[in-house]
Scaffold this motif. Sequence first.
Motif, PDB file in Angstrom:
ATOM      1  N   GLU A   1       0.539  -1.541  -0.397  1.00  0.00           N
ATOM      2  CA  GLU A   1      -0.081   0.191   0.456  1.00  0.00           C
ATOM      3  C   GLU A   1       1.114   1.066  -0.321  1.00  0.00           C
ATOM      4  OE1 GLU A   1      -2.988  -0.032   3.595  1.00  0.00           O
ATOM      5  OE2 GLU A   1      -4.121  -1.871   2.467  1.00  0.00           O
TER       6      GLU A   1
ATOM      7  N   ALA B   1       2.386   1.777  -3.306  1.00  0.00           N
ATOM      8  CA  ALA B   1       1.448   2.687  -4.414  1.00  0.00           C
ATOM      9  C   ALA B   1       1.135   4.037  -4.142  1.00  0.00           C
ATOM     10  CB  ALA B   1      -0.539   1.284  -4.497  1.00  0.00           C
ATOM     11  N   VAL B   2       0.999   3.980  -2.655  1.00  0.00           N
ATOM     12  CA  VAL B   2       0.281   5.383  -2.950  1.00  0.00           C
ATOM     13  C   VAL B   2       1.926   6.698  -2.519  1.00  0.00           C
ATOM     14  CG1 VAL B   2      -0.036   6.508  -0.367  1.00  0.00           C
ATOM     15  CG2 VAL B   2      -0.759   4.762  -0.924  1.00  0.00           C
TER      16      VAL B   2
ATOM     17  N   GLU C   1       3.370   5.406  -5.499  1.00  0.00           N
ATOM     18  CA  GLU C   1       3.094   5.445  -6.951  1.00  0.00           C
ATOM     19  C   GLU C   1       2.192   6.729  -7.255  1.00  0.00           C
ATOM     20  OE1 GLU C   1       2.845   2.757 -10.777  1.00  0.00           O
ATOM     21  OE2 GLU C   1       2.962   2.283  -8.536  1.00  0.00           O
ATOM     22  N   LEU C   2       1.312   6.829  -6.651  1.00  0.00           N
ATOM     23  CA  LEU C   2       0.134   7.882  -7.271  1.00  0.00           C
ATOM     24  C   LEU C   2       0.702   8.993  -6.942  1.00  0.00           C
ATOM     25  CD1 LEU C   2      -2.971   5.899  -5.797  1.00  0.00           C
ATOM     26  CD2 LEU C   2      -2.529   6.289  -8.008  1.00  0.00           C
ATOM     27  N   THR C   3       1.793   9.055  -6.044  1.00  0.00           N
ATOM     28  CA  THR C   3       2.018  11.206  -5.509  1.00  0.00           C
ATOM     29  C   THR C   3       2.606  10.957  -6.880  1.00  0.00           C
ATOM     30  OG1 THR C   3       1.426   9.963  -3.316  1.00  0.00           O
ATOM     31  CG2 THR C   3       2.871  11.837  -3.511  1.00  0.00           C
ATOM     32  N   GLN C   4       3.769   9.660  -6.749  1.00  0.00           N
ATOM     33  CA  GLN C   4       4.711  10.869  -7.885  1.00  0.00           C
ATOM     34  C   GLN C   4       3.859  10.993  -9.260  1.00  0.00           C
ATOM     35  OE1 GLN C   4       7.657   7.682  -8.736  1.00  0.00           O
ATOM     36  NE2 GLN C   4       8.339   9.101  -9.941  1.00  0.00           N
ATOM     37  N   GLN C   5       2.759   9.806 -10.219  1.00  0.00           N
ATOM     38  CA  GLN C   5       2.121  10.299 -10.699  1.00  0.00           C
ATOM     39  C   GLN C   5       1.298  11.927 -10.766  1.00  0.00           C
ATOM     40  OE1 GLN C   5      -0.438   7.090 -11.068  1.00  0.00           O
ATOM     41  NE2 GLN C   5       1.460   5.615 -11.900  1.00  0.00           N
ATOM     42  N   ILE C   6       0.499  12.122  -9.476  1.00  0.00           N
ATOM     43  CA  ILE C   6       0.207  13.477  -9.215  1.00  0.00           C
ATOM     44  C   ILE C   6       0.661  14.644  -9.547  1.00  0.00           C
ATOM     45  CG2 ILE C   6      -1.158  14.970  -7.427  1.00  0.00           C
ATOM     46  CD1 ILE C   6      -2.566  12.465  -6.588  1.00  0.00           C
ATOM     47  N   GLU C   7       2.656  14.457  -8.920  1.00  0.00           N
ATOM     48  CA  GLU C   7       2.999  15.460  -9.285  1.00  0.00           C
ATOM     49  C   GLU C   7       3.118  15.780 -10.505  1.00  0.00           C
ATOM     50  OE1 GLU C   7       4.124  17.358  -7.159  1.00  0.00           O
ATOM     51  OE2 GLU C   7       2.938  16.328  -5.376  1.00  0.00           O
ATOM     52  N   SER C   8       3.848  14.497 -11.458  1.00  0.00           N
ATOM     53  CA  SER C   8       3.986  14.717 -12.349  1.00  0.00           C
ATOM     54  C   SER C   8       3.152  15.431 -13.451  1.00  0.00           C
ATOM     55  CB  SER C   8       4.219  13.294 -13.535  1.00  0.00           C
ATOM     56  OG  SER C   8       4.833  13.703 -14.798  1.00  0.00           O
TER      57      SER C   8
END
Length: 246
Positions: free
Chosen positions: A72, A75-76, A78-85
């Motif tokens: 978890e 996953a969080v 990775e999602l945070t990195q995607q949001i920043e990108s």
Amino acid sequence: MMDENKQVNNTSQQLGEPIEVSMTSDSPAPTNPNVSGAGWFPEQVTTPDKLSEDTTISPENGVPATDTTELETAAVAELTQQIESLKVQLEERGTQYMRIAADFENYRKRTSKEKEDLDLQVKRNTILELLPIVDNFERARAHLKPQTDGEMTIHKSYQGVYKQLVESLKRLGVSPMRPEGEQFDPNVHEAVMREATDEHPEGTVLEELVRGYYLGDRVLRHSMVKVAAPKEDTSPVQQDQSSAKS
């Protein structure tokens, strides 16, 4: 029957097996479902005395809770990195949009200004072609002096045409200059004559020879004027010398 039981017991003792005591001669031996067929004692189940304090078995998929937490967390992250990108991409797109909007606004203003200048230039050239006609009407009005009723009728006719032409020029934004009595200004006046006089300061416009015009707030045609010049002083001594020579 008693003899048979004794014989069985003796045989069991010799083989080292436990002795089964039969309560009744006719009842079958009791069976224990937990006892295997190989002996009387149940199988020994080995269980850990104590589970690890940090390990908890998940009832859903049998995965330890620590492993689930790590998954978890990953996953969080990775999602945070995607949001920043995505935020960075959004900011870049916003900057590009603002730059394009500014460029378009500058282009719109530039093309609008160029269109206005072009329209003004076309209007200016057209009016400049009509101004000599206006000059001729004014010269005719100044020189012609009608004497008879027929001459007066003709005079009124062309003066009506002249008035109509002047009104049309006014609607186009043309206005005449009135330079008499003003100080000479090379931006709007063109000096073609100089007259020595002591009645007016030097550089004063004495007379307008060819009328000048404005188109809006710009000079359409410069006014040709006569400008005052200082009057030369003639002393009495110089006059006497001139008389003696003569």
